[in-house]
Design a protein around this motif. Structure first.
Motif, PDB file in Angstrom:
ATOM      1  N   GLY A   1       0.780  -1.231   0.000  1.00  0.00           N
ATOM      2  CA  GLY A   1       0.000   0.000   0.000  1.00  0.00           C
ATOM      3  C   GLY A   1       0.812   1.281   0.000  1.00  0.00           C
ATOM      4  N   LYS A   2       2.135   1.196   0.038  1.00  0.00           N
ATOM      5  CA  LYS A   2       2.992   2.388   0.042  1.00  0.00           C
ATOM      6  C   LYS A   2       3.900   2.362  -1.166  1.00  0.00           C
ATOM      7  CE  LYS A   2       3.127   2.778   5.035  1.00  0.00           C
ATOM      8  NZ  LYS A   2       3.971   2.771   6.228  1.00  0.00           N
ATOM      9  N   GLU A   3       4.104   3.521  -1.772  1.00  0.00           N
ATOM     10  CA  GLU A   3       4.986   3.603  -2.928  1.00  0.00           C
ATOM     11  C   GLU A   3       6.442   3.579  -2.455  1.00  0.00           C
ATOM     12  OE1 GLU A   3       5.640   6.408  -6.820  1.00  0.00           O
ATOM     13  OE2 GLU A   3       3.738   6.467  -5.768  1.00  0.00           O
ATOM     14  N   ARG A   4       7.256   2.762  -3.127  1.00  0.00           N
ATOM     15  CA  ARG A   4       8.672   2.630  -2.766  1.00  0.00           C
ATOM     16  C   ARG A   4       9.532   2.987  -3.962  1.00  0.00           C
ATOM     17  NH1 ARG A   4       9.977  -1.541   1.790  1.00  0.00           N
ATOM     18  NH2 ARG A   4      11.985  -0.670   1.282  1.00  0.00           N
ATOM     19  N   ALA A   5      10.643   3.656  -3.693  1.00  0.00           N
ATOM     20  CA  ALA A   5      11.564   4.069  -4.757  1.00  0.00           C
ATOM     21  C   ALA A   5      12.850   3.250  -4.740  1.00  0.00           C
ATOM     22  CB  ALA A   5      11.891   5.557  -4.602  1.00  0.00           C
ATOM     23  N   ASP A   6      13.018   2.340  -3.769  1.00  0.00           N
ATOM     24  CA  ASP A   6      14.269   1.600  -3.616  1.00  0.00           C
ATOM     25  C   ASP A   6      14.176   0.146  -4.067  1.00  0.00           C
ATOM     26  OD1 ASP A   6      12.567   0.834  -1.577  1.00  0.00           O
ATOM     27  OD2 ASP A   6      14.116   0.788  -0.038  1.00  0.00           O
ATOM     28  N   VAL A   7      13.175  -0.216  -4.854  1.00  0.00           N
ATOM     29  CA  VAL A   7      12.975  -1.594  -5.284  1.00  0.00           C
ATOM     30  C   VAL A   7      13.940  -1.929  -6.425  1.00  0.00           C
ATOM     31  CG1 VAL A   7      11.322  -3.205  -6.299  1.00  0.00           C
ATOM     32  CG2 VAL A   7      10.577  -1.598  -4.552  1.00  0.00           C
ATOM     33  N   GLU A   8      14.697  -3.020  -6.272  1.00  0.00           N
ATOM     34  CA  GLU A   8      15.637  -3.472  -7.296  1.00  0.00           C
ATOM     35  C   GLU A   8      15.011  -4.520  -8.213  1.00  0.00           C
ATOM     36  OE1 GLU A   8      18.915  -2.459  -7.743  1.00  0.00           O
ATOM     37  OE2 GLU A   8      18.596  -0.945  -6.190  1.00  0.00           O
ATOM     38  N   GLU A   9      14.092  -5.319  -7.677  1.00  0.00           N
ATOM     39  CA  GLU A   9      13.439  -6.371  -8.447  1.00  0.00           C
ATOM     40  C   GLU A   9      12.100  -6.659  -7.792  1.00  0.00           C
ATOM     41  OE1 GLU A   9      14.369 -10.916 -10.042  1.00  0.00           O
ATOM     42  OE2 GLU A   9      15.909  -9.800  -8.985  1.00  0.00           O
ATOM     43  N   TYR A  10      11.105  -7.049  -8.607  1.00  0.00           N
ATOM     44  CA  TYR A  10       9.808  -7.392  -8.051  1.00  0.00           C
ATOM     45  C   TYR A  10       9.196  -8.558  -8.804  1.00  0.00           C
ATOM     46  CZ  TYR A  10       7.337  -5.172 -11.976  1.00  0.00           C
ATOM     47  OH  TYR A  10       6.866  -4.857 -13.211  1.00  0.00           O
ATOM     48  N   CYS A  11       8.245  -9.231  -8.160  1.00  0.00           N
ATOM     49  CA  CYS A  11       7.428 -10.264  -8.791  1.00  0.00           C
ATOM     50  C   CYS A  11       6.010 -10.098  -8.260  1.00  0.00           C
ATOM     51  CB  CYS A  11       7.959 -11.660  -8.493  1.00  0.00           C
ATOM     52  SG  CYS A  11       7.016 -12.945  -9.348  1.00  0.00           S
ATOM     53  N   ILE A  12       5.082  -9.767  -9.147  1.00  0.00           N
ATOM     54  CA  ILE A  12       3.708  -9.514  -8.740  1.00  0.00           C
ATOM     55  C   ILE A  12       3.001 -10.807  -8.347  1.00  0.00           C
ATOM     56  CG2 ILE A  12       1.464  -8.654  -9.534  1.00  0.00           C
ATOM     57  CD1 ILE A  12       3.035  -6.661 -11.297  1.00  0.00           C
ATOM     58  N   SER A  13       3.140 -11.869  -9.168  1.00  0.00           N
ATOM     59  CA  SER A  13       2.407 -13.110  -8.902  1.00  0.00           C
ATOM     60  C   SER A  13       2.862 -13.801  -7.615  1.00  0.00           C
ATOM     61  CB  SER A  13       2.544 -14.069 -10.080  1.00  0.00           C
ATOM     62  OG  SER A  13       3.886 -14.451 -10.249  1.00  0.00           O
ATOM     63  N   GLU A  14       4.150 -13.714  -7.286  1.00  0.00           N
ATOM     64  CA  GLU A  14       4.657 -14.346  -6.063  1.00  0.00           C
ATOM     65  C   GLU A  14       4.593 -13.403  -4.864  1.00  0.00           C
ATOM     66  OE1 GLU A  14       8.515 -16.001  -6.814  1.00  0.00           O
ATOM     67  OE2 GLU A  14       7.815 -17.068  -8.590  1.00  0.00           O
ATOM     68  N   GLY A  15       4.371 -12.106  -5.094  1.00  0.00           N
ATOM     69  CA  GLY A  15       4.200 -11.146  -4.007  1.00  0.00           C
ATOM     70  C   GLY A  15       5.455 -10.834  -3.230  1.00  0.00           C
ATOM     71  N   TRP A  16       6.527 -10.412  -3.911  1.00  0.00           N
ATOM     72  CA  TRP A  16       7.756 -10.029  -3.218  1.00  0.00           C
ATOM     73  C   TRP A  16       8.495  -8.930  -3.985  1.00  0.00           C
ATOM     74  CZ3 TRP A  16      11.901 -10.628  -6.329  1.00  0.00           C
ATOM     75  CH2 TRP A  16      11.906 -11.660  -7.260  1.00  0.00           C
ATOM     76  N   VAL A  17       9.324  -8.208  -3.247  1.00  0.00           N
ATOM     77  CA  VAL A  17      10.238  -7.225  -3.822  1.00  0.00           C
ATOM     78  C   VAL A  17      11.611  -7.460  -3.211  1.00  0.00           C
ATOM     79  CG1 VAL A  17       8.483  -5.450  -4.243  1.00  0.00           C
ATOM     80  CG2 VAL A  17       9.721  -5.447  -2.092  1.00  0.00           C
ATOM     81  N   LYS A  18      12.649  -7.070  -3.937  1.00  0.00           N
ATOM     82  CA  LYS A  18      14.011  -7.123  -3.408  1.00  0.00           C
ATOM     83  C   LYS A  18      14.523  -5.694  -3.300  1.00  0.00           C
ATOM     84  CE  LYS A  18      15.388 -11.687  -4.908  1.00  0.00           C
ATOM     85  NZ  LYS A  18      16.392 -12.497  -5.566  1.00  0.00           N
ATOM     86  N   VAL A  19      15.071  -5.377  -2.121  1.00  0.00           N
ATOM     87  CA  VAL A  19      15.635  -4.055  -1.864  1.00  0.00           C
ATOM     88  C   VAL A  19      17.031  -4.235  -1.281  1.00  0.00           C
ATOM     89  CG1 VAL A  19      13.394  -2.939  -1.520  1.00  0.00           C
ATOM     90  CG2 VAL A  19      14.579  -3.928   0.421  1.00  0.00           C
ATOM     91  N   ALA A  20      17.847  -3.189  -1.385  1.00  0.00           N
ATOM     92  CA  ALA A  20      19.202  -3.230  -0.834  1.00  0.00           C
ATOM     93  C   ALA A  20      19.137  -3.298   0.687  1.00  0.00           C
ATOM     94  CB  ALA A  20      19.989  -2.009  -1.278  1.00  0.00           C
ATOM     95  N   ALA A  21      19.994  -4.129   1.266  1.00  0.00           N
ATOM     96  CA  ALA A  21      20.046  -4.312   2.724  1.00  0.00           C
ATOM     97  C   ALA A  21      21.105  -3.380   3.306  1.00  0.00           C
ATOM     98  CB  ALA A  21      20.346  -5.761   3.065  1.00  0.00           C
ATOM     99  N   GLY A  22      20.743  -2.134   3.472  1.00  0.00           N
ATOM    100  CA  GLY A  22      21.677  -1.159   4.035  1.00  0.00           C
ATOM    101  C   GLY A  22      22.842  -0.876   3.095  1.00  0.00           C
ATOM    102  N   ARG A  23      24.032  -0.758   3.657  1.00  0.00           N
ATOM    103  CA  ARG A  23      25.209  -0.439   2.856  1.00  0.00           C
ATOM    104  C   ARG A  23      26.086  -1.657   2.598  1.00  0.00           C
ATOM    105  NH1 ARG A  23      27.736   4.580   5.849  1.00  0.00           N
ATOM    106  NH2 ARG A  23      28.336   5.371   3.825  1.00  0.00           N
ATOM    107  N   ALA A  24      25.633  -2.830   3.005  1.00  0.00           N
ATOM    108  CA  ALA A  24      26.414  -4.056   2.863  1.00  0.00           C
ATOM    109  C   ALA A  24      26.579  -4.426   1.395  1.00  0.00           C
ATOM    110  CB  ALA A  24      25.744  -5.194   3.610  1.00  0.00           C
ATOM    111  N   LEU A  25      27.776  -4.914   1.043  1.00  0.00           N
ATOM    112  CA  LEU A  25      28.076  -5.320  -0.326  1.00  0.00           C
ATOM    113  C   LEU A  25      28.444  -6.800  -0.356  1.00  0.00           C
ATOM    114  CD1 LEU A  25      30.334  -2.325  -1.423  1.00  0.00           C
ATOM    115  CD2 LEU A  25      27.897  -2.619  -1.837  1.00  0.00           C
TER     116      LEU A  25
END
Length: 83
Positions: free
Chosen positions: A39-63
């Protein structure tokens, strides 16, 4: 929700911003895209899948060992749209 106009391709079910990914679609990134997660707009999404219901975002500054940001997967309702 897939919105299309004559000059915009349909938004895929799964999309990644990484050009090395098989889920990268260059034609989609020619237009501004919005992602609504839980329900909230996000600008930090790197990858998404609508049918499976998930997004991938960066985990802080870790590389990872290749110098790319570490990703964390968040689960919930995902909606992609053109702005």
């Amino acid at each position: 929700m897939e919105e299309t106009t004559p000059n915009k391709p349909p938004l895929p079910d799964r999309l990644s911003v990484d050009p090395r990914s098989p889920h990268y679609v260059a034609a989609v990134f020619e237009h501004p895209i919005g992602i609504r997660f839980n329900g909230k707009e996000r600008a930090d999404v790197e990858e998404y899948c609508i049918s499976e219901g998930w997004v991938k975002v960066a985990a802080g500054r870790a590389l990872d060992r290749k110098g790319r940001p570490m990703m964390i997967t968040l689960k919930g309702p995902v909606e992609a749209f053109y702005r």
